[in-house]
Design a protein around this motif. Sequence first.
Motif, PDB file in Angstrom:
ATOM      1  N   PRO A 122       0.824  -1.209   0.000  1.00  0.00           N
ATOM      2  CA  PRO A 122       0.000   0.000   0.000  1.00  0.00           C
ATOM      3  C   PRO A 122       0.858   1.260   0.000  1.00  0.00           C
ATOM      4  O   PRO A 122       1.862   1.320   0.707  1.00  0.00           O
ATOM      5  CB  PRO A 122      -0.790  -0.095   1.305  1.00  0.00           C
ATOM      6  N   PHE A 123       0.465   2.227  -0.800  1.00  0.00           N
ATOM      7  CA  PHE A 123       1.097   3.552  -0.838  1.00  0.00           C
ATOM      8  C   PHE A 123       2.599   3.496  -1.120  1.00  0.00           C
ATOM      9  O   PHE A 123       3.366   4.342  -0.662  1.00  0.00           O
ATOM     10  CB  PHE A 123       0.819   4.313   0.474  1.00  0.00           C
ATOM     11  N   ALA A 124       3.019   2.477  -1.855  1.00  0.00           N
ATOM     12  CA  ALA A 124       4.439   2.353  -2.229  1.00  0.00           C
ATOM     13  C   ALA A 124       4.890   3.623  -2.951  1.00  0.00           C
ATOM     14  O   ALA A 124       4.136   4.209  -3.737  1.00  0.00           O
ATOM     15  CB  ALA A 124       4.630   1.139  -3.139  1.00  0.00           C
ATOM     16  N   GLU A 125       6.122   4.005  -2.690  1.00  0.00           N
ATOM     17  CA  GLU A 125       6.688   5.167  -3.371  1.00  0.00           C
ATOM     18  C   GLU A 125       7.396   4.684  -4.628  1.00  0.00           C
ATOM     19  O   GLU A 125       8.183   3.737  -4.581  1.00  0.00           O
ATOM     20  CB  GLU A 125       7.666   5.867  -2.429  1.00  0.00           C
ATOM     21  N   ILE A 126       7.115   5.353  -5.746  1.00  0.00           N
ATOM     22  CA  ILE A 126       7.657   4.906  -7.035  1.00  0.00           C
ATOM     23  C   ILE A 126       8.345   6.063  -7.739  1.00  0.00           C
ATOM     24  O   ILE A 126       7.768   7.141  -7.887  1.00  0.00           O
ATOM     25  CB  ILE A 126       6.510   4.368  -7.926  1.00  0.00           C
ATOM     26  N   GLU A 127       9.569   5.828  -8.145  1.00  0.00           N
ATOM     27  CA  GLU A 127      10.276   6.820  -8.945  1.00  0.00           C
ATOM     28  C   GLU A 127      10.093   6.477 -10.421  1.00  0.00           C
ATOM     29  O   GLU A 127      10.154   5.312 -10.800  1.00  0.00           O
ATOM     30  CB  GLU A 127      11.754   6.847  -8.579  1.00  0.00           C
ATOM     31  N   VAL A 128       9.867   7.511 -11.225  1.00  0.00           N
ATOM     32  CA  VAL A 128       9.616   7.333 -12.650  1.00  0.00           C
ATOM     33  C   VAL A 128      10.667   8.134 -13.410  1.00  0.00           C
ATOM     34  O   VAL A 128      10.890   9.310 -13.118  1.00  0.00           O
ATOM     35  CB  VAL A 128       8.214   7.849 -13.040  1.00  0.00           C
ATOM     36  N   GLU A 129      11.323   7.469 -14.346  1.00  0.00           N
ATOM     37  CA  GLU A 129      12.382   8.158 -15.067  1.00  0.00           C
ATOM     38  C   GLU A 129      12.347   7.795 -16.543  1.00  0.00           C
ATOM     39  O   GLU A 129      12.095   6.653 -16.913  1.00  0.00           O
ATOM     40  CB  GLU A 129      13.741   7.788 -14.433  1.00  0.00           C
TER      41      GLU A 129
END
Length: 267
Positions: A179-186
Amino acid sequence: MKKKSLVLSALLAIFAFASPALAHFQMVYTPESALEKGGDLPLKMVFTHPFEAGHTMDMEQPLKFEVLHKGETKDLTSTLKPITWKSLTNEGKAFETSHALRGMGDWVFALTPAPYFEANEDAYIQQFTKVVVNAAGAPTDWDAELGLPAEIVPLDKPYGLWAGNVFRGIVKGGGEPVPFAEIEVEFLNHEPDMKANKFGEKAAIEAPHDSLAVQTIKADANGVFVYALPKAGWWGFAALGAGPVDKYKDKELSQDAVIWVQAKPMP
Ligand SMILES: [Cu+2]
């Protein structure tokens, strides 16, 4: 005046280089994810900062490289060969292989790298990385869950996306949604040169702010995230610390889940 602006742009260039190290991203790269037919698929594994083609980290021998095709998993670890990958600022140890795609369908590649010690953070990083390739259109395995300690399970075909489409995925850790995982997008902003093992010098886009060079988004309560792909090309998603193990050799460990997807330009 002219001199002044020269000095200013030199200063800006220095700032650009010195700007805080952006997100670390494990790449498993091949130029084309949606193929007309099978054949030998080249793959490069590079641990780097893909937006800026910046500092490339030395990879150790990966723990595992596997592929799923039509429900069957094959271990390809022994096919990995060490290479040196050149970034715009340094070079780092990386790996390559190629895999013969026979027939049609999806191939889901997954890399389990050795934990990497990041001295700046006094911690280890281990990015379980997936990339999905299709030959001849018939979908078979793209949505499979491989059971990696940290894994992004796609809800949209990673090779069947227009620029402007959304890409959705479920972040899993130890098989459970995070739940509510933090995801970096590049965005892969410098085209990889498969022959010379280096990044192209030309950046496709400029980011006006660090928050746009690496975007950070969050999953919802069910671990599901959505991202609208604004431009054609390869996009990486890294869910930080999704995996269950958080210690390695008495240091902190971040088990991240990474997936790469490729958007096509809408003509
Ligand atoms: Cu780094």
